[in-house]
Motif scaffolding. Structure first.
Motif, PDB file in Angstrom:
ATOM      1  N   LEU A 184       0.034  36.732 -20.760  1.00 39.05           N
ATOM      2  CA  LEU A 184      -0.940  35.756 -21.256  1.00 39.05           C
ATOM      3  C   LEU A 184      -0.549  35.227 -22.629  1.00 39.05           C
ATOM      4  N   VAL A 185      -0.005  36.122 -23.460  1.00 42.51           N
ATOM      5  CA  VAL A 185       0.334  35.758 -24.838  1.00 42.51           C
ATOM      6  C   VAL A 185       1.260  34.545 -24.873  1.00 42.51           C
ATOM      7  N   LYS A 186       2.201  34.497 -23.942  1.00 42.50           N
ATOM      8  CA  LYS A 186       3.126  33.352 -23.896  1.00 42.50           C
ATOM      9  C   LYS A 186       2.360  32.050 -23.676  1.00 42.50           C
ATOM     10  N   LYS A 187       1.357  32.095 -22.819  1.00 43.97           N
ATOM     11  CA  LYS A 187       0.540  30.891 -22.574  1.00 43.97           C
ATOM     12  C   LYS A 187      -0.292  30.538 -23.806  1.00 43.97           C
ATOM     13  N   TRP A 188      -0.855  31.578 -24.460  1.00 42.43           N
ATOM     14  CA  TRP A 188      -1.661  31.312 -25.670  1.00 42.43           C
ATOM     15  C   TRP A 188      -0.821  30.607 -26.728  1.00 42.43           C
ATOM     16  N   GLU A 189       0.428  31.001 -26.809  1.00 46.73           N
ATOM     17  CA  GLU A 189       1.292  30.482 -27.882  1.00 46.73           C
ATOM     18  C   GLU A 189       1.667  29.028 -27.685  1.00 46.73           C
ATOM     19  N   THR A 190       1.701  28.565 -26.443  1.00 44.41           N
ATOM     20  CA  THR A 190       2.178  27.205 -26.220  1.00 44.41           C
ATOM     21  C   THR A 190       1.110  26.183 -26.570  1.00 44.41           C
ATOM     22  N   CYS A 191       1.596  25.047 -27.016  1.00 39.76           N
ATOM     23  CA  CYS A 191       0.736  23.939 -27.415  1.00 39.76           C
ATOM     24  C   CYS A 191       1.370  22.737 -26.730  1.00 39.76           C
ATOM     25  N   SER A 192       0.587  21.743 -26.383  1.00 42.73           N
ATOM     26  CA  SER A 192       1.146  20.615 -25.638  1.00 42.73           C
ATOM     27  C   SER A 192       2.318  19.982 -26.392  1.00 42.73           C
ATOM     28  N   ALA A 193       3.222  19.377 -25.636  1.00 41.55           N
ATOM     29  CA  ALA A 193       4.440  18.807 -26.224  1.00 41.55           C
ATOM     30  C   ALA A 193       4.092  17.884 -27.379  1.00 41.55           C
ATOM     31  N   ASN A 194       4.892  17.906 -28.415  1.00 38.74           N
ATOM     32  CA  ASN A 194       4.723  17.048 -29.591  1.00 38.74           C
ATOM     33  C   ASN A 194       3.560  17.435 -30.499  1.00 38.74           C
ATOM     34  N   ASN A 195       2.776  18.429 -30.097  1.00 42.50           N
ATOM     35  CA  ASN A 195       1.689  18.851 -30.970  1.00 42.50           C
ATOM     36  C   ASN A 195       2.050  20.121 -31.719  1.00 42.50           C
ATOM     37  N   THR A 196       1.729  20.140 -33.010  1.00 42.91           N
ATOM     38  CA  THR A 196       1.964  21.336 -33.802  1.00 42.91           C
ATOM     39  C   THR A 196       0.771  22.283 -33.716  1.00 42.91           C
ATOM     40  N   ALA A 197      -0.423  21.693 -33.628  1.00 44.14           N
ATOM     41  CA  ALA A 197      -1.642  22.508 -33.519  1.00 44.14           C
ATOM     42  C   ALA A 197      -2.455  22.026 -32.327  1.00 44.14           C
ATOM     43  N   CYS A 198      -3.171  22.919 -31.704  1.00 49.25           N
ATOM     44  CA  CYS A 198      -3.918  22.591 -30.488  1.00 49.25           C
ATOM     45  C   CYS A 198      -5.397  22.981 -30.572  1.00 49.25           C
ATOM     46  N   PRO A 199      -6.105  22.563 -31.619  1.00 51.98           N
ATOM     47  CA  PRO A 199      -7.480  23.037 -31.797  1.00 51.98           C
ATOM     48  C   PRO A 199      -8.430  22.607 -30.678  1.00 51.98           C
ATOM     49  N   ASP A 200      -8.156  21.476 -30.014  1.00 52.84           N
ATOM     50  CA  ASP A 200      -9.085  21.036 -28.966  1.00 52.84           C
ATOM     51  C   ASP A 200      -9.106  22.014 -27.791  1.00 52.84           C
ATOM     52  N   GLY A 244      -5.288  35.376 -33.592  1.00 47.49           N
ATOM     53  CA  GLY A 244      -4.156  35.901 -34.354  1.00 47.49           C
ATOM     54  C   GLY A 244      -2.818  35.416 -33.826  1.00 47.49           C
ATOM     55  N   VAL A 245      -2.674  35.458 -32.507  1.00 50.64           N
ATOM     56  CA  VAL A 245      -1.422  35.009 -31.881  1.00 50.64           C
ATOM     57  C   VAL A 245      -1.193  33.525 -32.152  1.00 50.64           C
ATOM     58  N   ARG A 246      -2.248  32.742 -32.043  1.00 48.60           N
ATOM     59  CA  ARG A 246      -2.111  31.295 -32.200  1.00 48.60           C
ATOM     60  C   ARG A 246      -1.894  30.892 -33.645  1.00 48.60           C
ATOM     61  N   LEU A 247      -2.475  31.643 -34.592  1.00 46.92           N
ATOM     62  CA  LEU A 247      -2.175  31.344 -35.992  1.00 46.92           C
ATOM     63  C   LEU A 247      -0.682  31.523 -36.250  1.00 46.92           C
ATOM     64  N   ALA A 248      -0.145  32.660 -35.809  1.00 43.02           N
ATOM     65  CA  ALA A 248       1.291  32.914 -36.021  1.00 43.02           C
ATOM     66  C   ALA A 248       2.134  31.835 -35.327  1.00 43.02           C
ATOM     67  N   ALA A 249       1.769  31.480 -34.097  1.00 44.78           N
ATOM     68  CA  ALA A 249       2.538  30.472 -33.352  1.00 44.78           C
ATOM     69  C   ALA A 249       2.472  29.119 -34.058  1.00 44.78           C
ATOM     70  N   THR A 250       1.311  28.786 -34.603  1.00 38.43           N
ATOM     71  CA  THR A 250       1.148  27.501 -35.304  1.00 38.43           C
ATOM     72  C   THR A 250       1.994  27.487 -36.569  1.00 38.43           C
ATOM     73  N   LEU A 251       1.951  28.587 -37.321  1.00 46.01           N
ATOM     74  CA  LEU A 251       2.766  28.648 -38.551  1.00 46.01           C
ATOM     75  C   LEU A 251       4.257  28.582 -38.199  1.00 46.01           C
ATOM     76  N   ASN A 252       4.648  29.205 -37.090  1.00 50.96           N
ATOM     77  CA  ASN A 252       6.060  29.125 -36.663  1.00 50.96           C
ATOM     78  C   ASN A 252       6.445  27.691 -36.320  1.00 50.96           C
ATOM     79  N   ARG A 253       5.528  26.952 -35.708  1.00 54.95           N
ATOM     80  CA  ARG A 253       5.831  25.544 -35.396  1.00 54.95           C
ATOM     81  C   ARG A 253       5.874  24.699 -36.672  1.00 54.95           C
ATOM     82  N   ILE A 254       4.946  24.963 -37.592  1.00 60.93           N
ATOM     83  CA  ILE A 254       4.896  24.164 -38.826  1.00 60.93           C
ATOM     84  C   ILE A 254       6.176  24.344 -39.645  1.00 60.93           C
ATOM     85  N   PHE A 255       6.597  25.589 -39.812  1.00 59.67           N
ATOM     86  CA  PHE A 255       7.700  25.873 -40.739  1.00 59.67           C
ATOM     87  C   PHE A 255       9.035  26.046 -40.014  1.00 59.67           C
ATOM     88  N   GLY A 256       9.018  25.931 -38.666  1.00 61.55           N
ATOM     89  CA  GLY A 256      10.198  26.312 -37.884  1.00 61.55           C
ATOM     90  C   GLY A 256      11.347  25.353 -37.938  1.00 61.55           C
TER      91      GLY A 256
END
Ligand code: DCM
Ligand code: DCM
Ligand code: ZN
Length: 256
Positions: A184-200, A244-256
Protein backbone atom coordinates in the motif's frame (compact mmCIF):
# COMPACT_ATOMS: atom_id res chain seq x y z
CA UNK A 1 1.70 14.28 13.45
CA UNK A 2 4.29 11.94 12.09
CA UNK A 3 7.33 13.08 10.12
CA UNK A 4 9.21 10.03 8.92
CA UNK A 5 12.50 11.83 8.38
CA UNK A 6 14.18 8.46 7.86
CA UNK A 7 12.27 8.09 4.59
CA UNK A 8 13.95 11.14 3.06
CA UNK A 9 16.49 10.61 0.30
CA UNK A 10 19.78 12.46 0.50
CA UNK A 11 18.77 15.63 -1.36
CA UNK A 12 15.66 16.13 0.73
CA UNK A 13 17.43 15.22 3.97
CA UNK A 14 20.11 17.84 3.21
CA UNK A 15 17.56 20.53 2.36
CA UNK A 16 15.54 19.82 5.50
CA UNK A 17 18.73 20.01 7.56
CA UNK A 18 19.54 23.39 5.98
CA UNK A 19 16.06 24.79 6.47
CA UNK A 20 15.26 23.62 9.99
CA UNK A 21 15.89 26.14 12.74
CA UNK A 22 18.97 25.47 14.90
CA UNK A 23 16.74 24.73 17.89
CA UNK A 24 15.14 21.76 16.11
CA UNK A 25 18.44 19.87 16.27
CA UNK A 26 17.76 18.42 12.79
CA UNK A 27 14.55 16.78 14.03
CA UNK A 28 11.60 17.60 11.78
CA UNK A 29 9.21 15.93 14.24
CA UNK A 30 10.15 18.38 16.98
CA UNK A 31 8.76 21.34 15.00
CA UNK A 32 5.66 19.72 13.53
CA UNK A 33 3.43 21.49 16.06
CA UNK A 34 4.91 24.94 15.35
CA UNK A 35 2.03 25.81 12.98
CA UNK A 36 -0.48 25.30 15.79
CA UNK A 37 1.47 27.62 18.07
CA UNK A 38 1.56 30.47 15.55
CA UNK A 39 -2.19 30.42 14.77
CA UNK A 40 -2.76 33.31 17.15
CA UNK A 41 0.24 35.31 16.05
CA UNK A 42 -0.24 34.67 12.31
CA UNK A 43 -3.99 35.01 12.47
CA UNK A 44 -4.34 34.49 8.70
CA UNK A 45 -2.96 30.96 9.10
CA UNK A 46 -5.76 29.57 11.31
CA UNK A 47 -8.03 28.90 8.29
CA UNK A 48 -5.26 26.87 6.66
CA UNK A 49 -5.56 23.88 9.02
CA UNK A 50 -8.81 22.45 7.63
CA UNK A 51 -11.46 22.29 4.88
CA UNK A 52 -15.18 22.76 5.45
CA UNK A 53 -17.27 20.75 2.99
CA UNK A 54 -21.07 20.89 2.50
CA UNK A 55 -22.99 19.13 5.28
CA UNK A 56 -23.73 15.43 4.71
CA UNK A 57 -22.48 15.28 1.11
CA UNK A 58 -19.30 13.40 2.05
CA UNK A 59 -17.42 14.71 -0.98
CA UNK A 60 -14.70 17.28 -1.50
CA UNK A 61 -14.05 19.55 -4.49
CA UNK A 62 -11.22 22.07 -4.52
CA UNK A 63 -13.09 24.76 -6.44
CA UNK A 64 -16.18 24.45 -4.30
CA UNK A 65 -14.67 23.92 -0.84
CA UNK A 66 -11.22 25.49 -0.70
CA UNK A 67 -11.96 29.05 0.33
CA UNK A 68 -12.20 30.99 3.56
CA UNK A 69 -15.24 32.61 5.19
CA UNK A 70 -14.90 35.65 2.93
CA UNK A 71 -14.76 33.41 -0.15
CA UNK A 72 -11.04 33.98 -0.80
CA UNK A 73 -9.88 31.08 -3.00
CA UNK A 74 -7.21 28.62 -1.88
CA UNK A 75 -7.69 29.47 1.79
CA UNK A 76 -7.85 25.91 3.10
CA UNK A 77 -5.41 23.15 4.01
CA UNK A 78 -5.28 21.83 0.40
CA UNK A 79 -4.52 25.30 -0.97
CA UNK A 80 -1.90 25.81 1.74
CA UNK A 81 -0.16 22.54 0.81
CA UNK A 82 -0.03 23.62 -2.85
CA UNK A 83 1.23 27.08 -1.91
CA UNK A 84 4.03 25.96 0.43
CA UNK A 85 5.05 23.23 -2.02
CA UNK A 86 5.46 25.88 -4.73
CA UNK A 87 7.47 28.09 -2.36
CA UNK A 88 9.78 25.22 -1.41
CA UNK A 89 10.42 24.37 -5.07
CA UNK A 90 12.27 27.71 -5.28
CA UNK A 91 14.92 26.21 -2.98
CA UNK A 92 16.31 24.34 -5.98
CA UNK A 93 16.81 27.40 -8.14
CA UNK A 94 20.10 29.24 -8.23
CA UNK A 95 18.72 32.12 -6.21
CA UNK A 96 17.77 29.85 -3.34
CA UNK A 97 19.98 31.68 -0.88
CA UNK A 98 17.79 34.73 -1.28
CA UNK A 99 14.39 33.26 -2.08
CA UNK A 100 11.59 35.77 -1.74
CA UNK A 101 9.94 33.33 0.68
CA UNK A 102 10.76 32.26 4.21
CA UNK A 103 11.49 28.65 3.33
CA UNK A 104 11.96 27.61 6.95
CA UNK A 105 8.40 28.64 7.71
CA UNK A 106 7.26 27.04 4.44
CA UNK A 107 8.78 23.70 5.52
CA UNK A 108 7.22 23.84 8.97
CA UNK A 109 3.80 24.77 7.57
CA UNK A 110 3.91 22.10 4.86
CA UNK A 111 4.95 19.38 7.33
CA UNK A 112 2.13 20.28 9.69
CA UNK A 113 -0.54 20.66 7.01
CA UNK A 114 0.17 17.30 5.36
CA UNK A 115 -0.48 15.83 8.83
CA UNK A 116 -3.65 17.89 9.38
CA UNK A 117 -5.21 17.03 6.02
CA UNK A 118 -4.97 13.35 7.00
CA UNK A 119 -6.91 13.93 10.24
CA UNK A 120 -10.44 12.85 9.29
CA UNK A 121 -12.31 15.77 10.85
CA UNK A 122 -9.94 18.38 9.40
CA UNK A 123 -11.93 17.72 6.23
CA UNK A 124 -15.40 17.81 7.75
CA UNK A 125 -18.81 19.39 7.57
CA UNK A 126 -19.30 23.16 7.62
CA UNK A 127 -22.07 23.61 10.18
CA UNK A 128 -20.33 21.65 12.94
CA UNK A 129 -16.88 23.07 12.12
CA UNK A 130 -15.30 19.66 11.60
CA UNK A 131 -16.86 18.20 14.75
CA UNK A 132 -15.91 21.15 16.95
CA UNK A 133 -19.53 21.87 17.92
CA UNK A 134 -20.50 18.23 18.58
CA UNK A 135 -20.36 17.57 22.32
CA UNK A 136 -19.72 13.97 23.30
CA UNK A 137 -18.30 12.02 26.20
CA UNK A 138 -14.98 10.27 25.72
CA UNK A 139 -15.66 7.56 28.27
CA UNK A 140 -16.55 9.76 31.28
CA UNK A 141 -14.95 12.99 30.07
CA UNK A 142 -16.75 15.81 28.27
CA UNK A 143 -15.13 16.46 24.90
CA UNK A 144 -15.89 17.68 21.40
CA UNK A 145 -15.77 15.12 18.59
CA UNK A 146 -12.97 16.96 16.79
CA UNK A 147 -10.73 16.66 19.85
CA UNK A 148 -11.54 12.95 20.19
CA UNK A 149 -9.97 12.41 16.74
CA UNK A 150 -7.06 14.82 17.12
CA UNK A 151 -6.09 13.69 20.60
CA UNK A 152 -8.18 11.27 22.68
CA UNK A 153 -8.04 8.18 20.47
CA UNK A 154 -4.28 8.58 20.12
CA UNK A 155 -3.75 9.24 23.82
CA UNK A 156 -5.96 6.36 24.96
CA UNK A 157 -4.02 4.03 22.65
CA UNK A 158 -0.73 5.29 24.09
CA UNK A 159 -1.95 4.71 27.65
CA UNK A 160 -3.44 1.27 27.03
CA UNK A 161 -0.99 -0.31 24.63
CA UNK A 162 2.26 1.63 24.70
CA UNK A 163 3.01 2.50 28.34
CA UNK A 164 1.85 6.08 27.77
CA UNK A 165 4.71 6.51 25.35
CA UNK A 166 4.13 8.14 21.96
CA UNK A 167 7.29 6.49 20.61
CA UNK A 168 5.69 3.08 21.14
CA UNK A 169 2.78 4.00 18.90
CA UNK A 170 5.08 5.55 16.30
CA UNK A 171 7.27 2.42 16.28
CA UNK A 172 4.21 0.22 15.82
CA UNK A 173 3.11 2.32 12.85
CA UNK A 174 6.65 2.23 11.38
CA UNK A 175 6.59 -1.54 11.79
CA UNK A 176 3.28 -1.82 9.89
CA UNK A 177 4.66 0.36 7.12
CA UNK A 178 7.54 -2.00 6.45
CA UNK A 179 5.46 -5.20 6.75
CA UNK A 180 1.66 -5.40 6.41
CA UNK A 181 1.29 -2.15 4.51
CA UNK A 182 4.42 -2.34 2.32
CA UNK A 183 2.46 -2.73 -0.92
CA UNK A 184 0.00 0.00 0.00
CA UNK A 185 2.84 2.37 0.89
CA UNK A 186 3.97 2.45 -2.74
CA UNK A 187 0.50 3.61 -3.79
CA UNK A 188 0.36 6.22 -1.00
CA UNK A 189 3.65 7.66 -2.19
CA UNK A 190 2.62 8.20 -5.78
CA UNK A 191 1.11 11.45 -6.93
CA UNK A 192 -0.38 12.06 -10.36
CA UNK A 193 2.10 12.79 -13.15
CA UNK A 194 3.51 16.33 -13.14
CA UNK A 195 2.23 17.01 -9.64
CA UNK A 196 4.58 17.54 -6.73
CA UNK A 197 1.82 17.50 -4.11
CA UNK A 198 -1.54 15.74 -4.18
CA UNK A 199 -3.67 17.32 -1.44
CA UNK A 200 -6.97 16.82 -3.30
CA UNK A 201 -6.53 13.05 -3.09
CA UNK A 202 -5.90 13.24 0.66
CA UNK A 203 -8.85 15.58 1.24
CA UNK A 204 -11.23 13.30 -0.66
CA UNK A 205 -10.08 10.34 1.42
CA UNK A 206 -10.42 12.48 4.55
CA UNK A 207 -14.06 13.45 4.13
CA UNK A 208 -14.88 9.81 3.29
CA UNK A 209 -13.17 8.68 6.50
CA UNK A 210 -14.96 11.40 8.45
CA UNK A 211 -18.34 10.18 7.18
CA UNK A 212 -17.60 6.45 7.43
CA UNK A 213 -15.87 6.50 10.82
CA UNK A 214 -15.82 9.80 12.69
CA UNK A 215 -19.38 11.10 12.31
CA UNK A 216 -20.94 7.65 11.89
CA UNK A 217 -23.11 6.64 14.82
CA UNK A 218 -22.35 9.85 16.71
CA UNK A 219 -24.84 12.51 17.70
CA UNK A 220 -24.86 15.35 20.21
CA UNK A 221 -24.31 13.87 23.67
CA UNK A 222 -23.13 10.43 22.49
CA UNK A 223 -21.01 8.45 24.92
CA UNK A 224 -17.98 7.10 23.04
CA UNK A 225 -16.16 4.23 24.68
CA UNK A 226 -14.58 0.83 23.91
CA UNK A 227 -16.68 -0.01 20.85
CA UNK A 228 -15.90 3.30 19.19
CA UNK A 229 -12.27 3.32 20.34
CA UNK A 230 -11.50 -0.22 19.13
CA UNK A 231 -13.15 0.19 15.75
CA UNK A 232 -11.66 3.64 15.04
CA UNK A 233 -8.09 3.22 16.27
CA UNK A 234 -7.06 1.33 13.09
CA UNK A 235 -8.28 4.28 11.01
CA UNK A 236 -6.31 6.74 13.14
CA UNK A 237 -3.17 4.64 12.74
CA UNK A 238 -3.69 4.33 9.00
CA UNK A 239 -4.15 8.07 8.53
CA UNK A 240 -1.11 8.88 10.69
CA UNK A 241 0.92 6.44 8.57
CA UNK A 242 -0.33 7.87 5.28
CA UNK A 243 0.42 11.40 6.46
CA UNK A 244 3.96 10.53 7.43
CA UNK A 245 4.71 8.55 4.29
CA UNK A 246 3.26 11.24 2.04
CA UNK A 247 5.11 14.07 3.75
CA UNK A 248 8.41 12.27 3.12
CA UNK A 249 7.40 11.46 -0.48
CA UNK A 250 6.40 15.09 -1.11
CA UNK A 251 9.68 16.42 0.30
CA UNK A 252 11.56 13.90 -1.87
CA UNK A 253 9.73 15.20 -4.94
CA UNK A 254 10.29 18.85 -3.99
CA UNK A 255 14.02 18.55 -3.36
CA UNK A 256 14.76 15.52 -5.57
N1 DCM B 1 -10.97 23.13 12.77
C1 DCM B 1 -11.53 22.38 11.75
N2 DCM B 1 -12.59 22.86 11.03
C2 DCM B 1 -13.11 24.07 11.32
C3 DCM B 1 -12.57 24.84 12.38
C4 DCM B 1 -11.50 24.34 13.09
O1 DCM B 1 -11.06 21.26 11.49
N3 DCM B 1 -14.12 24.55 10.59
C5 DCM B 1 -9.84 22.56 13.56
C6 DCM B 1 -8.61 23.40 13.73
C7 DCM B 1 -8.12 22.94 15.10
C8 DCM B 1 -9.39 22.60 15.84
O2 DCM B 1 -10.36 22.32 14.84
O3 DCM B 1 -7.40 21.72 14.98
C9 DCM B 1 -9.88 23.70 16.77
O4 DCM B 1 -10.08 24.87 16.03
P1 DCM B 1 -10.37 26.26 16.74
O5 DCM B 1 -9.27 26.45 17.73
O6 DCM B 1 -10.36 27.25 15.61
O7 DCM B 1 -11.72 26.13 17.37
N1 DCM C 1 -1.38 14.33 17.90
C1 DCM C 1 -0.37 13.42 18.18
N2 DCM C 1 -0.20 12.94 19.45
C2 DCM C 1 -1.05 13.32 20.42
C3 DCM C 1 -2.08 14.22 20.14
C4 DCM C 1 -2.22 14.72 18.87
O1 DCM C 1 0.39 13.07 17.28
N3 DCM C 1 -0.90 12.83 21.64
C5 DCM C 1 -1.51 14.86 16.54
C6 DCM C 1 -2.68 14.36 15.75
C7 DCM C 1 -3.00 15.48 14.83
C8 DCM C 1 -2.46 16.72 15.50
O2 DCM C 1 -1.69 16.27 16.61
O3 DCM C 1 -2.28 15.29 13.61
C9 DCM C 1 -3.53 17.69 15.94
O4 DCM C 1 -3.23 18.93 15.33
P1 DCM C 1 -4.29 20.14 15.29
O5 DCM C 1 -4.17 20.80 16.63
O6 DCM C 1 -3.83 20.99 14.15
O7 DCM C 1 -5.63 19.54 15.08
ZN1 ZN D 1 -3.16 22.07 12.69
Amino acid sequence: MLCFQSRLREAAADAVKQLLPESADNDLGSVCTWADHVKFHYHWSSALHFIDTPDNLCTYQYNRDCKDEDGVKGRCVAGAINNYTTQLLSYNSASSSHSEYNLTEALLFLSHFIGDIHQPLHVGFTSDRGGNTIDVHWYTRKQVLHHVWDNNIIETAEERFYNSNIDGLVDAIQQNITTDWADLVKKWETCSANNTACPDVYASEGIKAACDWAYKGVSEGSVLEDEYFNSRLPIVKLRLAQGGVRLAATLNRIFG
